[in-house]
Scaffold this active site. Structure first.
Site, short mmCIF file in Angstrom:
data_model
loop_
_atom_site.label_atom_id
_atom_site.label_comp_id
_atom_site.label_asym_id
_atom_site.label_seq_id
_atom_site.Cartn_x
_atom_site.Cartn_y
_atom_site.Cartn_z
N LEU A 128 1.44 3.53 -1.95
CA LEU A 128 1.30 4.94 -2.67
C LEU A 128 0.12 5.61 -1.81
CD1 LEU A 128 1.38 3.88 -6.48
CD2 LEU A 128 2.57 5.37 -5.48
N GLY A 129 -0.17 5.06 -0.84
CA GLY A 129 -1.19 6.01 0.09
C GLY A 129 -0.54 6.90 0.71
N GLY A 156 0.74 -1.23 0.20
CA GLY A 156 -0.15 0.03 0.00
C GLY A 156 0.71 1.34 0.12
N TYR A 192 -14.30 -1.30 10.31
CA TYR A 192 -13.05 -1.02 10.12
C TYR A 192 -12.36 -1.23 11.63
CZ TYR A 192 -9.02 2.24 9.71
OH TYR A 192 -7.73 2.97 9.94
N LYS A 234 -9.77 -3.63 12.76
CA LYS A 234 -8.41 -3.25 13.51
C LYS A 234 -8.18 -4.12 14.77
CE LYS A 234 -6.56 -0.39 10.62
NZ LYS A 234 -5.43 -0.72 10.02
#
Ligand code: NAD
Length: 315
Positions: A10-11, A8, A141, A145
């Site tokens: 490019l986040g 990930g 989410y 988590k």
């Protein structure tokens, strides 16, 4: 950390973390990967590979080919988007994490992944939220988590994988736009202040949440990864924060630099509901005592830097 795989990349976090890691550990020692390609400098300043983290075989092949000893797993669907697409969120957030942990186990890698203040829920104490407390989140989410924190603990206790992690608050940065989180307003407000002198907040006036400036977040990741393992009691879910603020407080800080800045409100009930289930302020004492967590930017210093960086980019 010697040879590092970042997913990930490019986040919002990865695009800055990779630059910093390459400065410290050497460009060839940081393999950036993402589902998509872009013209971002990290795709040219060192190794870059297209990688879907739900593809375990592809992730294993890249990790083995580059002989990585560290995995920094950032690919995920963030809170607001995850609530819109819960099934996709489960498959990506849990499937990707499981693949990254398995590869770390098989190849003996050190491992980092961020948790979030989203791992808390409505029954968690809201003020000065302790490191160890009730975690019954009511968002997909948040469920991801908490499960992720437990899974990382499991891989440490069961297999001895050196797993580490931080519960990030909302992260504020100017380089890469945020990717669909509940605290995105705190980034948008600075862009709008510079371009339009006004902002309409989707978050209500008194929504107090923890935030942190990106340079402090990057330092925290590196400091935790470099910390002496024997000092870590919590490992995977350290509360970290630099400030607890609401939209009015950010607007007041902006007005010190841009006096006529106007803030009004058009509350988005979906994102507001997520924010209402999160703490107002979290206690980062465990991170401070176990590995020396500290921050350089408070609201005033962050606001000054955000506005000057964004103004310079306008020119
Ligand atoms: P982001 O949304 O900005 O970036 C995520 C990146 O993952 C994107 O570049 C996207 O292309 C990539 N991606 C999506 N699906 C993928 C897949 N299947 N395979 C590979 N890559 C894929 O996210 P971010 O803000 O950089 O967050 C990184 C991590 O930090 C996440 O775990 C997030 O939950 C956590 N976190 C972020 C914040 C924050 O404020 N940014 C706060 C708390 C926790």
């Amino acid at each position: 950390m010697n040879k590092i795989l970042v997913t990930g990349a490019l986040g919002q976090i990865g695009s800055e973390l990779v630059v910093k890691l390459r400065e410290i550990y050497g460009a060839d020692h940081v393999v950036a990967t993402d589902l998509r390609s872009s013209s971002h400098e990290i795709t040219r300043s060192g190794p870059f590979e297209l990688l879907d983290v739900t593809n375990a075989k592809a992730m294993f092949e890249i990790a083995k080919r580059y002989e990585v000893d560290t995995v920094i797993h950032l690919a995920a669907l963030l809170s607001a988007t995850a609530e819109e697409k819960p099934l996709l969120a489960w498959n990506l957030n849990m499937g990707g994490l499981m693949n990254a942990l398995e590869i770390s186990r098989e190849l003996g890698c050190q491992f980092f992944t961020p948790s979030s203040i989203g791992a808390f829920g409505p029954s968690t104490p809201k003020d000065n939220t302790p490191q160890d407390t009730i975690q019954r989140p009511n968002t997909m989410y948040g469920v991801n988590k908490v499960s992720g924190e437990l899974l990382c603990d499991y891989y440490f206790h069961k297999y001895g994988v050196d797993t580490r992690g931080l519960r990030f608050p909302g992260l504020i940065s100017y380089m890469t736009p945020p990717g669909g989180g509940t605290t995105d307003y705190a980034v948008e407000i600075y862009h709008a202040a510079v371009t339009a002198g006004r902002y309409t907040s989707y978050m209500a006036k008194d929504s107090k949440m923890d935030m942190m400036y990106m340079p402090d977040a990057l330092d925290a990741i590196i400091d935790l990864m470099e910390a002496d393992s024997s000092r870590l009691i919590h490992r995977n879910s350290f509360n970290v924060t630099a400030m607890s603020v609401d939209p009015e407080a950010i607007a007041a800080a902006i007005r010190e630099e841009i006096p006529g800045f106007i803030l009004d409100y058009d509350v988005d009930p979906k994102r507001q509901a997520i924010a209402d289930s999160w703490p107002h302020s979290i206690d980062a004492t465990a991170a401070k005592t176990e590995w020396g967590f500290h921050t350089r930017y408070d609201l005033k210093a962050m606001t000054k830097d955000m506005l000057s960086q964004l103004s310079a980019r306008q020119m």
